[in-house]
Design a protein around this motif. Structure first.
Motif, PDB file in Angstrom:
ATOM      1  N   ASP A  72      80.701   1.684  65.351  1.00 25.45           N
ATOM      2  CA  ASP A  72      80.941   0.307  66.297  1.00 25.45           C
ATOM      3  C   ASP A  72      79.817   0.089  67.428  1.00 25.45           C
ATOM      4  O   ASP A  72      80.315  -0.341  68.276  1.00 25.45           O
ATOM      5  CB  ASP A  72      82.352   1.921  67.455  1.00 25.45           C
ATOM      6  CG  ASP A  72      83.749   1.252  66.263  1.00 25.45           C
ATOM      7  OD1 ASP A  72      84.055   0.464  65.929  1.00 25.45           O
ATOM      8  OD2 ASP A  72      85.095   1.897  67.332  1.00 25.45           O
ATOM      9  N   ARG A  73      78.603   1.471  66.851  1.00 25.15           N
ATOM     10  CA  ARG A  73      78.203   0.690  67.908  1.00 25.15           C
ATOM     11  C   ARG A  73      76.885   0.205  67.679  1.00 25.15           C
ATOM     12  O   ARG A  73      75.575   0.291  67.751  1.00 25.15           O
ATOM     13  CB  ARG A  73      77.206   2.291  68.302  1.00 25.15           C
ATOM     14  CG  ARG A  73      78.290   3.239  69.602  1.00 25.15           C
ATOM     15  CD  ARG A  73      77.919   4.405  69.941  1.00 25.15           C
ATOM     16  NE  ARG A  73      77.454   5.581  69.054  1.00 25.15           N
ATOM     17  CZ  ARG A  73      78.520   6.241  68.791  1.00 25.15           C
ATOM     18  NH1 ARG A  73      79.610   6.104  68.853  1.00 25.15           N
ATOM     19  NH2 ARG A  73      77.454   7.184  67.244  1.00 25.15           N
ATOM     20  N   THR A  74      77.103  -0.284  65.858  1.00 20.97           N
ATOM     21  CA  THR A  74      76.177  -1.174  65.489  1.00 20.97           C
ATOM     22  C   THR A  74      76.527  -2.246  65.035  1.00 20.97           C
ATOM     23  O   THR A  74      77.783  -3.124  65.621  1.00 20.97           O
ATOM     24  CB  THR A  74      76.164  -0.246  64.005  1.00 20.97           C
ATOM     25  OG1 THR A  74      77.364  -0.958  63.381  1.00 20.97           O
ATOM     26  CG2 THR A  74      76.056   0.987  63.929  1.00 20.97           C
TER      27      THR A  74
END
Length: 180
Positions: A72-74
């Motif tokens: 989700d952080r990419t």
């Protein structure tokens, strides 16, 4: 045109540290449901069987929770789908789908015969591959995907089939957490 296929030979996650809520690193039922329904989520199961498996895995495996939250952080968005045309010897595979200026899209196909803990472990294995791609910003097409896996992985049976120690460990770790 040949397609690069990342093969699941055996399972297991390289997942340490998660922002998960429960003491063992897994997510509460409500948190897992919120992640799976969030508009901006990066792991997107396209059928009910896989959506239920990921949600169950988020609640029972700290490793799977770590992988989903890390993705989700990419800039990588992963579509999980049942691979009805997979060779019978494959449990899962990762394919490059598309690249835009802001996102890279991957398809993960999972064998239709997998169920329960084994299904969740294979999902963990393949999401580790997706995280490997996410950590390699130069991977933008099938050619660069193949080059990455020639560098970090090892060839599996057949041409254009690769695996990594990290993905095998991810699957093993998920399986172990689910059994415990």
């Amino acid at each position: 045109m040949r397609r690069l296929v990342l093969v699941v030979l055996s399972m297991g996650v390289l997942a340490q540290g998660t922002a998960a809520a429960e003491g063992n690193g897994t997510l509460a039922k409500e948190e897992a449901a919120a992640i799976m329904s969030a508009e901006g989520r990066h792991v997107r199961p396209v059928d009910a069987r896989l959506r239920l498996a990921v949600t169950d895995g988020l609640r029972r495996s700290a490793t799977l929770a770590h992988l989903v939250l890390a993705l989700d952080r990419t800039d990588v968005i992963v579509y999980l789908e049942t691979g009805t045309t997979l060779h019978p010897s494959l449990a899962g595979r990762l394919l490059m789908a598309a690249t835009t200026s802001g996102s890279r899209y991957l398809r993960v196909q999972i064998a239709p015969w997998l169920r329960g803990n084994e299904l969740i472990a294979i999902i963990g294995h393949e999401l580790q591959h997706a995280l490997e791609v996410a950590h390699s910003p130069g991977v933008r097409d099938e050619r660069s995907l193949a080059a990455l896996y020639r560098t970090i992985g090892h060839a599996a049976e057949g041409s254009h089939q690769y695996d990594t120690a990290a993905a095998r460990e991810a699957g093993r770790q998920v399986r172990s957490e689910l059994a415990g």
